[in-house]
Design an enzyme around this catalytic site. Structure first.
Site, PDB file in Angstrom:
ATOM      1  N   HIS A 106     -23.953 -38.975 -67.715  1.00 37.41           N
ATOM      2  CA  HIS A 106     -24.259 -39.293 -66.521  1.00 37.41           C
ATOM      3  C   HIS A 106     -23.181 -38.255 -65.829  1.00 37.41           C
ATOM      4  CE1 HIS A 106     -26.167 -42.743 -66.900  1.00 37.41           C
ATOM      5  NE2 HIS A 106     -25.550 -42.848 -68.344  1.00 37.41           N
ATOM      6  N   GLU A 142     -28.052 -51.843 -75.492  1.00 37.24           N
ATOM      7  CA  GLU A 142     -27.150 -52.271 -75.129  1.00 37.24           C
ATOM      8  C   GLU A 142     -26.167 -52.868 -74.800  1.00 37.24           C
ATOM      9  OE1 GLU A 142     -25.450 -50.350 -71.403  1.00 37.24           O
ATOM     10  OE2 GLU A 142     -23.654 -49.119 -71.949  1.00 37.24           O
TER      11      GLU A 142
HETATM   12  O1  LIG Z   1     -23.562 -46.767 -70.088  1.00 34.59           O
HETATM   13  C1  LIG Z   1     -24.620 -47.023 -68.837  1.00 34.59           C
HETATM   14  N1  LIG Z   1     -25.770 -48.502 -69.380  1.00 34.59           N
HETATM   15  C2  LIG Z   1     -26.400 -48.376 -68.421  1.00 34.59           C
HETATM   16  N2  LIG Z   1     -26.220 -47.888 -66.995  1.00 34.59           N
HETATM   17  C3  LIG Z   1     -24.898 -46.856 -66.696  1.00 34.59           C
HETATM   18  C4  LIG Z   1     -24.220 -46.462 -68.096  1.00 34.59           C
HETATM   19  N3  LIG Z   1     -23.290 -45.413 -67.315  1.00 34.59           N
HETATM   20  C5  LIG Z   1     -23.373 -45.319 -66.113  1.00 34.59           C
HETATM   21  N4  LIG Z   1     -24.451 -46.100 -65.851  1.00 34.59           N
HETATM   22  C6  LIG Z   1     -25.396 -46.101 -64.762  1.00 34.59           C
HETATM   23  C7  LIG Z   1     -24.245 -45.972 -63.151  1.00 34.59           C
HETATM   24  C8  LIG Z   1     -24.384 -44.994 -62.677  1.00 34.59           C
HETATM   25  O2  LIG Z   1     -24.572 -44.863 -61.210  1.00 34.59           O
HETATM   26  C9  LIG Z   1     -26.079 -44.770 -62.748  1.00 34.59           C
HETATM   27  C10 LIG Z   1     -26.080 -42.954 -62.747  1.00 34.59           C
HETATM   28  O3  LIG Z   1     -25.623 -42.135 -63.448  1.00 34.59           O
HETATM   29  O4  LIG Z   1     -25.602 -45.584 -64.284  1.00 34.59           O
HETATM   30 ZN   LIG Z   2     -26.171 -44.375 -69.824  1.00 38.37          ZN
END
Ligand SMILES: O=c1[nH]cnc2c1ncn2[C@H]1C[C@H](O)[C@@H](CO)O1
Ligand SMILES: [Zn+2]
Length: 390
Positions: free
Chosen positions: A28, A221
């Site tokens: 990300h 997850e």
């Molecule tokens: O591991 C994750 N699971 C679900 N959402 C996530 C994870 N890591 C980051 N995010 C979200 C938070 C960020 O603001 C968004 C976009 O990169 O994605």
């Molecule tokens: Zn992610």
């Protein structure tokens, strides 16, 4: 007769792990900022909510705050990174540094995701956000090349699963694909998983399928098999973001034999790529330790497993560090690293001929060189001992 390859069980050193060509599919943009950059950008933007002003302390704060055992609390830390990524210049800088940092770590191909809808509070349009990030990636690729590293970075546009802009973001991803020099290569949904099933965004996925475009879905997850099943069988995801809970459909019997349920069989039979992120899973409670992480079993069972960072800032990690943990936990060799890297390259969203060229011209030669170094080191130390014996 001498063996032509490093014997199985020869684990790579940290330096070899760093130099090995690595392929990253799940990272990300707003989870990988340099702490010093966050401090700079906060000062420039007048953002006054940072929990620490010193970059070292801020880096530690992110790791500790994300180490909560809950995905929801883990995600709260993003308010500070997203908070300082609201101008064109900030987005260009963060994207350029992302490409540079990955290249420095030996990543040769990366798909980096972010949610354009989270970067509009400074007055940018969705298009301006995408263009700034693309410009930053190109700049980072150029800087990396000037420093002797080659990397190619593609963007994935994420829609937040609790929001209602998925179709709009999918259309945006479709408009910015096929750009000369690199652009948006696919789509994703992210955010809290429990209570927000991917089927809420079916219109976006159906649109992308009609457009012959590619998408991955964060699934399996923080929530289990139903989430994976929906992502694949209702939404038609090409890959699974994490997908680690597919392990719930695999039974290891007392005699060591393994029985796959129908969903796990489907995932393996159809070669569905799993974007596994070990350190992130330890922080959100999806796995208890590296040694117990399902990646060990999934690799043995020949699932299409890949290794990823998820959020380098929140997990204090890098691709090299992820592999170091796995080498320590499972005794992985350069052959295992190559297997994961080829798996990831095969699963990338760029065209088939370009994936093949990356595998044959970059990934495989890189590992061959590292393995031949090992051979020459052995030859040098053997001939040294022969000479001293003589
Ligand atoms: O591991 C994750 N699971 C679900 N959402 C996530 C994870 N890591 C980051 N995010 C979200 C938070 C960020 O603001 C968004 C976009 O990169 O994605
Ligand atoms: Zn992610």
């Amino acid at each position: 007769m001498t063996s032509q390859t490093a014997p199985k069980g020869t684990t790579p050193s940290s330096d070899q792990i760093r130099r090995a060509p690595k392929v990253l599919l799940h990272d990300h943009l707003d989870g990988g900022l340099r702490p010093g950059t966050i401090v700079d950008l906060a000062r420039e933007a007048g953002y006054s909510h940072l929990p620490e002003a010193d970059p070292d302390k801020l880096g530690i704060w992110f790791r500790e705050a994300a180490d909560s055992g809950s995905l929801e609390r883990y995600l709260e830390t993003f308010s500070h990174t997203v908070g300082v990524m609201q101008t064109r210049d900030a987005l260009v800088r963060v994207a350029a540094e992302c490409a540079e940092d990955l290249a420095e770590d030996g990543v040769v191909y990366a798909e980096v995701r972010y949610a354009p809808e989270q970067h509009l509070s400074g007055g940018l349009s969705l298009e301006e956000v995408v263009e700034a990030v693309n410009e930053g990636f190109r700049e980072g690729e150029r800087r990396a090349r000037a420093n002797g590293h080659r990397i190619r970075v593609g963007a994935l546009l994420t829609a937040m699963r609790h929001a209602a802009r998925a179709l709009e973001i999918a259309e945006l991803a479709n408009r910015y694909r096929d750009l000369a020099g690199g652009g948006v290569v696919g789509f994703d949904i992210a955010g809290a998983e429990a209570g927000f099933p991917p089927t809420r965004h079916l219109d976006a996925f159906e649109y992308l399928k009609r457009e012959n475009n590619h998408f991955t879905i964060h699934a399996g997850e923080a929530f289990g098999l139903p989430s994976i099943w929906q992502a694949l069988q209702w939404c038609g995801a090409d890959r699974l973001g994490h997908g680690v809970r597919i392990i719930d459909d695999i039974q290891v019997q007392a005699d060591g034999s393994v029985k796959l349920g129908r969903l796990a069989s489907y995932v393996r039979d159809k070669r569905i790529p799993l974007e596994l992120c070990p350190s992130s899973n330890l922080q959100t409670g999806a796995a208890a330790s590296y040694a117990e992480h399902p990646i060990g079993l999934l690799r043995r069972l020949h699932f299409r497993a890949t290794v990823n960072t998820d959020n380098r800032l929140m997990s204090g990690t890098s691709m090299s560090r992820e592999f170091e943990h796995l080498v320590e936990a499972f005794g992985y060799t350069l052959d295992d690293m190559q297997w994961f890297s080829v798996n990831a390259m095969k699963s990338a969203f760029i065209p088939f001929d370009e994936r093949l060229a990356m595998i044959n011209d970059v990934v495989k030669p890189g590992y061959a060189e590292l393995k031949s170094e090992w051979l020459f080191q052995q030859t040098a130390s053997t001939s040294g001992s022969v000479a001293s014996e003589g």
